[in-house]
Design a protein around this motif. Structure first.
Motif, mmCIF file in Angstrom:
data_model
loop_
_atom_site.group_PDB
_atom_site.id
_atom_site.type_symbol
_atom_site.label_atom_id
_atom_site.label_comp_id
_atom_site.label_asym_id
_atom_site.label_seq_id
_atom_site.Cartn_x
_atom_site.Cartn_y
_atom_site.Cartn_z
ATOM 1 N N VAL A 257 38.033 48.492 30.038
ATOM 2 C CA VAL A 257 38.024 48.536 28.984
ATOM 3 C C VAL A 257 38.185 47.760 28.146
ATOM 4 C CG1 VAL A 257 38.431 50.562 27.800
ATOM 5 C CG2 VAL A 257 37.753 50.863 29.691
ATOM 6 N N ARG A 258 39.628 47.531 28.084
ATOM 7 C CA ARG A 258 39.775 46.436 27.501
ATOM 8 C C ARG A 258 39.825 45.049 27.773
ATOM 9 N NH1 ARG A 258 45.149 49.315 31.146
ATOM 10 N NH2 ARG A 258 45.517 46.201 32.324
ATOM 11 N N ARG A 259 39.173 44.823 27.607
ATOM 12 C CA ARG A 259 38.411 42.786 28.162
ATOM 13 C C ARG A 259 39.052 42.465 28.800
ATOM 14 N NH1 ARG A 259 35.491 44.089 22.278
ATOM 15 N NH2 ARG A 259 34.061 45.766 22.750
ATOM 16 N N GLU A 260 39.001 42.654 29.596
ATOM 17 C CA GLU A 260 39.886 42.086 30.425
ATOM 18 C C GLU A 260 39.227 42.105 32.180
ATOM 19 O OE1 GLU A 260 44.833 43.885 29.455
ATOM 20 O OE2 GLU A 260 43.878 43.118 31.618
ATOM 21 N N ALA A 261 38.234 42.148 32.086
ATOM 22 C CA ALA A 261 37.250 41.828 33.054
ATOM 23 C C ALA A 261 36.007 42.220 32.479
ATOM 24 C CB ALA A 261 38.166 42.343 34.373
ATOM 25 N N PRO A 262 34.516 41.748 32.925
ATOM 26 C CA PRO A 262 33.604 41.872 32.723
ATOM 27 C C PRO A 262 33.015 43.226 32.989
ATOM 28 C CG PRO A 262 33.732 39.919 34.284
ATOM 29 C CD PRO A 262 35.456 39.921 33.549
ATOM 30 N N GLY A 263 33.907 43.534 34.449
ATOM 31 C CA GLY A 263 33.136 44.782 35.518
ATOM 32 C C GLY A 263 31.659 44.331 36.366
ATOM 33 N N THR A 264 31.354 43.435 36.405
ATOM 34 C CA THR A 264 30.284 43.293 36.914
ATOM 35 C C THR A 264 29.506 44.702 37.839
ATOM 36 O OG1 THR A 264 30.731 41.046 38.472
ATOM 37 C CG2 THR A 264 30.137 41.183 36.781
ATOM 38 N N GLN A 265 28.427 44.392 38.584
ATOM 39 C CA GLN A 265 28.441 45.429 39.004
ATOM 40 C C GLN A 265 28.830 45.094 40.795
ATOM 41 O OE1 GLN A 265 26.291 45.626 41.778
ATOM 42 N NE2 GLN A 265 26.761 47.607 42.989
ATOM 43 N N ALA A 266 28.536 44.013 41.003
ATOM 44 C CA ALA A 266 29.152 43.584 43.027
ATOM 45 C C ALA A 266 30.251 43.227 42.601
ATOM 46 C CB ALA A 266 28.673 42.112 42.722
ATOM 47 N N VAL A 267 30.918 42.887 41.600
ATOM 48 C CA VAL A 267 32.420 43.193 41.657
ATOM 49 C C VAL A 267 32.498 44.571 41.756
ATOM 50 C CG1 VAL A 267 34.833 42.680 40.916
ATOM 51 C CG2 VAL A 267 32.664 40.964 40.563
ATOM 52 N N ALA A 268 32.336 45.442 40.610
ATOM 53 C CA ALA A 268 33.395 47.033 41.477
ATOM 54 C C ALA A 268 32.366 47.638 42.240
ATOM 55 C CB ALA A 268 31.948 47.800 39.607
ATOM 56 N N ALA A 269 32.103 47.479 42.745
ATOM 57 C CA ALA A 269 31.588 47.656 43.527
ATOM 58 C C ALA A 269 32.499 47.892 45.400
ATOM 59 C CB ALA A 269 29.779 47.225 44.702
ATOM 60 N N GLY A 270 32.985 46.084 44.883
ATOM 61 C CA GLY A 270 33.900 45.603 46.040
ATOM 62 C C GLY A 270 35.200 46.321 46.046
ATOM 63 N N VAL A 271 35.327 46.494 44.223
ATOM 64 C CA VAL A 271 36.790 46.950 44.066
ATOM 65 C C VAL A 271 36.826 48.727 44.937
ATOM 66 C CG1 VAL A 271 38.209 47.786 42.470
ATOM 67 C CG2 VAL A 271 37.750 45.985 42.453
ATOM 68 N N ILE A 272 35.555 49.471 45.050
ATOM 69 C CA ILE A 272 35.378 50.838 45.236
ATOM 70 C C ILE A 272 35.620 51.013 46.921
ATOM 71 C CG2 ILE A 272 34.366 53.272 45.352
ATOM 72 C CD1 ILE A 272 33.312 52.312 42.073
ATOM 73 N N TYR A 273 34.875 49.890 47.151
ATOM 74 C CA TYR A 273 34.712 50.050 48.969
ATOM 75 C C TYR A 273 35.701 49.745 49.250
ATOM 76 C CZ TYR A 273 29.159 51.041 49.042
ATOM 77 O OH TYR A 273 28.131 51.329 49.182
ATOM 78 N N ALA A 274 36.979 48.715 48.931
ATOM 79 C CA ALA A 274 38.112 48.716 49.042
ATOM 80 C C ALA A 274 39.060 49.379 49.143
ATOM 81 C CB ALA A 274 38.165 46.827 49.059
ATOM 82 N N ALA A 275 38.854 49.656 47.903
ATOM 83 C CA ALA A 275 39.745 51.395 47.617
ATOM 84 C C ALA A 275 40.128 52.559 48.564
ATOM 85 C CB ALA A 275 39.752 51.617 46.314
ATOM 86 N N THR A 276 38.658 52.427 49.085
ATOM 87 C CA THR A 276 37.953 53.640 50.119
ATOM 88 C C THR A 276 37.548 53.388 51.031
ATOM 89 O OG1 THR A 276 35.616 53.338 49.440
ATOM 90 C CG2 THR A 276 36.718 54.702 47.957
ATOM 91 N N GLY A 277 38.937 52.495 51.348
ATOM 92 C CA GLY A 277 38.785 52.085 52.935
ATOM 93 C C GLY A 277 36.745 51.969 53.774
ATOM 94 N N VAL A 278 36.054 51.160 52.887
ATOM 95 C CA VAL A 278 34.839 51.134 54.200
ATOM 96 C C VAL A 278 35.347 49.763 54.190
ATOM 97 C CG1 VAL A 278 32.441 50.343 53.681
ATOM 98 C CG2 VAL A 278 34.060 52.799 52.012
ATOM 99 N N PRO A 279 35.020 49.347 55.597
ATOM 100 C CA PRO A 279 34.778 47.356 56.176
ATOM 101 C C PRO A 279 34.569 46.295 54.726
ATOM 102 C CG PRO A 279 34.654 49.250 58.296
ATOM 103 C CD PRO A 279 35.001 50.174 56.819
ATOM 104 N N VAL A 280 35.231 46.034 54.840
ATOM 105 C CA VAL A 280 34.163 44.749 53.978
ATOM 106 C C VAL A 280 32.503 44.146 54.364
ATOM 107 C CG1 VAL A 280 34.710 42.863 55.541
ATOM 108 C CG2 VAL A 280 34.228 42.626 53.503
ATOM 109 N N ARG A 281 32.154 44.150 55.785
ATOM 110 C CA ARG A 281 30.874 43.910 56.528
ATOM 111 C C ARG A 281 30.058 45.246 55.648
ATOM 112 N NH1 ARG A 281 32.325 42.122 60.345
ATOM 113 N NH2 ARG A 281 30.997 40.077 60.335
ATOM 114 N N GLN A 282 30.948 46.651 56.139
ATOM 115 C CA GLN A 282 29.825 47.939 56.061
ATOM 116 C C GLN A 282 29.631 47.357 54.507
ATOM 117 O OE1 GLN A 282 31.224 51.498 57.924
ATOM 118 N NE2 GLN A 282 30.010 52.473 56.220
ATOM 119 N N ALA A 283 29.969 47.197 53.616
ATOM 120 C CA ALA A 283 29.931 47.013 52.486
ATOM 121 C C ALA A 283 29.255 46.622 51.344
ATOM 122 C CB ALA A 283 31.618 47.283 51.140
ATOM 123 N N VAL A 284 29.699 45.391 51.973
ATOM 124 C CA VAL A 284 28.150 44.123 52.005
ATOM 125 C C VAL A 284 26.772 44.488 52.586
ATOM 126 C CG1 VAL A 284 27.057 42.198 51.953
ATOM 127 C CG2 VAL A 284 30.123 42.189 51.852
#
Length: 254
Positions: A151-178
């Protein structure tokens, strides 16, 4: 002291959500439940507005029902896999390590690899929507913090990166997330093919199932890459996307 009825409702919802989270944790299904929710076609991230360049191929007469599986395979192995899936894995690891600055670098790098305006806009629009909804649905501070950066335009917020953040924050293992995000891409692609009348409902399910081995291969490759490796090599898709931007009539945003 006056207590707003809305507070009571919020407390009740929080208690129900907490009970649901506790039940999921007790059965070990928490990460799976998150993955199922995020990959559900009803989850309003905006994926349903995208054809991932498929509409451009259709407008050019360059794809039909027979070549759909080959196009999907190419997009997974040489487009989404080396770019978005790899960035997702890297963002997941950086989030889990508590390094938001690294997540921003990954985000900026991924956006820079997207050559067409249409693809860049699609990535950031769906990513922002995903973060906005994710912070509300899952209530994890990492998601809200990164959304604030976007929102502050410090990052573009692409879908893939957003998904990576959410999956990590919710405890989904990286292989399962991808794997989950690649599956969501395939469902979105198949849905676009259906709406473009390139296939039917039954064949669509065969298309998605046929992509399973390709998803597995793509996941393993994405997990081995580093930031310098991020980038797609699907030049035909870039060309079709560029043509799609100038098309007189468009059903999809990409």
């Amino acid at each position: 002291m006056y207590r707003d009825e809305g507070d009571t409702v919020k407390d009740t919802v929080a208690a129900v959500n907490g009970a649901g989270s506790a039940a999921a944790a007790a059965t070990g299904l928490g990460p799976l439940m998150v993955s199922l929710q995020l990959t559900d076609s009803a989850f309003p991230s905006g994926f349903y507005t995208l054809s991932h360049s498929l509409e451009g191929f259709a407008q050019a007469g360059a794809v039909d029902s027979g070549s759909l599986p080959l196009l999907l395979e190419d997009l997974l192995l040489h487009g989404v896999g080396p770019a978005d899936a790899t960035a997702l894995a890297l963002a997941h690891r950086a989030t889990a390590a508590g390094d938001p600055a690294a997540v921003v670098r990954i985000d900026e790098h991924l956006l820079a690899t997207k050559l067409g305006r249409e693809m860049r806009q699609a990535a950031t629009r769906t990513g922002r929507q995903l973060l906005d909804l994710g912070q509300e649905v899952f209530g994890r501070p990492e998601i809200g913090d990164y959304f604030d950066r976007v929102v502050r335009r410090e990052a573009p917020g692409t879908q893939a990166v957003a998904a990576g953040v959410i999956y990590a924050a919710t405890g989904v293992p990286v292989r399962q997330a991808v794997a989950a995000d690649l599956f969501a891409f395939c469902v979105s692609f198949a849905g676009a093919a259906l709406r473009l009348r390139l296939t039917d409902h039954r064949t669509t399910q065969t298309l998605i199932r046929g992509a399973a081995p390709v998803i597995e291969k793509t996941v393993e490759a994405a997990l081995r890459r580093e930031l310098d490796d991020v980038g797609a090599t699907v030049f035909a898709s870039d060309i079709m996307s560029g043509r799609h931007e100038r098309a007189e009539a468009r059903l999809f945003a990409s």
